[in-house]
Scaffold this active site. Structure first.
Site, short mmCIF file in Angstrom:
data_model
loop_
_atom_site.label_atom_id
_atom_site.label_comp_id
_atom_site.label_asym_id
_atom_site.label_seq_id
_atom_site.Cartn_x
_atom_site.Cartn_y
_atom_site.Cartn_z
N SER A 214 0.83 -1.20 0.00
CA SER A 214 0.00 0.00 0.00
C SER A 214 0.87 1.27 0.00
O SER A 214 1.70 1.43 -0.90
CB SER A 214 -0.96 -0.05 1.20
OG SER A 214 -2.02 0.85 1.04
N ASP A 342 -9.24 -4.10 -6.26
CA ASP A 342 -8.77 -3.39 -5.06
C ASP A 342 -9.53 -2.07 -4.91
O ASP A 342 -9.46 -1.21 -5.79
CB ASP A 342 -7.27 -3.11 -5.17
CG ASP A 342 -6.64 -2.64 -3.88
OD1 ASP A 342 -7.29 -1.86 -3.15
OD2 ASP A 342 -5.50 -3.01 -3.60
N HIS A 371 -8.16 -5.23 -1.02
CA HIS A 371 -6.96 -4.50 -0.60
C HIS A 371 -6.28 -5.26 0.53
O HIS A 371 -6.85 -5.43 1.61
CB HIS A 371 -7.32 -3.09 -0.14
CG HIS A 371 -6.11 -2.23 0.11
ND1 HIS A 371 -5.32 -1.77 -0.92
CD2 HIS A 371 -5.54 -1.76 1.25
CE1 HIS A 371 -4.32 -1.04 -0.43
NE2 HIS A 371 -4.43 -1.03 0.90
#
Length: 423
Positions: A214, A342, A371
């Site tokens: 991320s 995502d 995610h």
């Protein structure tokens, strides 16, 4: 104890009592793992590798790295029911994925500007592992740290294969100390550079690699682009990278994503309030009340982050901090893994053309995953993400079978064609 949906962030009390450079303090958690030595295995040629159509695969390094990734010959099979909705898979992984026990020792590293970051190493590795064992640096997502499930699983996977692993907890994250009125951000690469330099100095005979998730992936890719041919890392993996932060910000404020936005801003405010006294009487464009009570990540960044790092607006901060612009400059072997559904790292933000044209990059997109979810594979639903074996295959290939091209006097340190397949 609070848990954040984004990045599976689990925040709990853990203190570093002294922020002097390289101070070690123990973490009392249990862990045992065997030391596995590396052994060479025959590597198929690129022409012999057949990938399953459930994956989208592209990149200039397509033919160089695919032979190292046999998992891609099998279909991506998400765990039933969970994969029906990207939010369900994201939330399930954040709250219900197992968190492996591991005993860590903490090193608080003082940075040049007076700040501090926390490096968490596996206890006993200095005794068990030879000094030239490969080192893997892990960069969690925003507000994440070494306590997160996805980080722990990757740590144990690498450790069981004989790797030395260290988790880089950014300022304020994972209970890392905050000693100056500045947190970390997507734009700031100073701490990353200092951590890599520190680890390199400690293990000068070891190859260094990094894995980021991320926002940690965004920082990692930006670092690779900044360092370009002089990057000391031998390889890197980016997972769930938002890449284009302007696009990610647009999607983050829509529909169900607002739930993630509120959860993450709450986690940021919690970290901020623990260190609020450092920010007393901050003048200029700082809006401390807005940051302290932010209802969205954008509000927090507007009140604090973008001002701390010299940006005139939040949009300027996001635009100038996107790793999508760094891909073209990457000279280090880089594997990027994304999920098509995502909700936080949008599919449309992936810099496909630059990845296609870069001979050092490979992109793999799974049809599902949410995610930081990827609830699929042999360990689903509660075990390690589907991506972990793939990451290990990639970095083990680079460590074991990649051959460094001789440096020439005309271009010392060049990483062009640094690795090639032996066939």
């Amino acid at each position: 104890m609070a848990k954040c949906l984004v990045g599976s962030t689990l925040i709990f009390s853990r203190k570093c009592n002294n922020t002097t450079n390289s101070l070690i303090t123990p973490h009392h958690l249990s862990f045992s793992a065997c030391h596995v030595t590396f052994s060479a295995a025959p590597m198929p040629t690129a022409a012999s590798v057949t990938t399953h159509p459930s994956f989208e695969i592209l990149g200039g390094a397509h033919h160089r790295f695919l032979p190292a990734l046999p998992h891609l010959s099998r279909p991506y099979r998400p765990f039933p029911l969970l994969a029906a909705n990207c939010h369900l898979e994201t939330i399930f992984a954040a709250f219900f994925r197992s968190v492996p026990d591991v005993r860590l020792r903490r090193e608080c590293l003082r940075t040049h500007d007076g700040g501090a970051v926390a490096l968490d190493w596996v206890t006993g590795d200095d005794r068990r592992l030879p000094p030239d064992s490969p080192v893997l640096i892990l960069l969690p997502g925003l507000t994440g740290g070494s306590e997160d499930a996805y980080v722990r699983h990757m740590l144990i996977k690498a450790r069981s294969n004989g790797w030395r692993v260290v988790v880089f907890n950014s300022r304020g994250c994972g209970d890392s100390p905050v000693t100056t009125p500045q947190f970390y951000s997507a734009s700031f690469l100073g701490d990353m550079s200092e951590v890599v330099s520190h680890v390199t100095g400690r293990y000068p005979n070891a190859n260094l690699y990094a894995v980021g998730w991320s926002l940690g992936a965004n920082i990692l890719v930006r670092y690779l682009g900044q360092e370009s041919q002089s990057c000391p890392l031998s390889g890197a993996v980016s997972l769930c990278n938002p890449f284009n932060l302007v696009v990610a910000d647009e999607d983050f404020r829509k529909g169900f994503n607002i739930i993630y936005d509120k959860a993450l801003s709450k986690a940021l405010c919690k970290i901020f309030k623990k260190h609020a006294l450092l920010f007393e009487d901050m003048g200029g464009e700082y809006n401390i009340p807005m940051a302290a009570n932010a209802k969205s990540v954008r509000e927090f960044d507007d009140g604090l982050t973008r001002v701390s790092f010299g940006f005139k607006s939040v949009d300027e901060y996001y635009s100038n901090s996107s790793s999508s612009d760094s891909i073209k400059h990457v000279k280090t072997p880089l594997l990027c893994i994304q999920a098509a559904n995502d909700p936080i790292a949008p599919y449309r933000g992936i810099p496909r053309e630059d990845i296609k044209e870069n001979p050092n990059c490979l992109l793999i997109v799974t049809p599902k995953g949410g995610h930081l979810g990827w609830v699929a594979g042999d360990e689903a639903p509660l075990g390690a993400p589907w991506t972990d074996p793939l990451v290990m295959d990639f970095i083990q290939y680079l460590e074991r079978d990649a051959v460094k091209a001789p440096e020439t006097n005309s271009n010392p340190g060049s990483k062009d064609a640094l690795y090639h397949l032996e066939v």
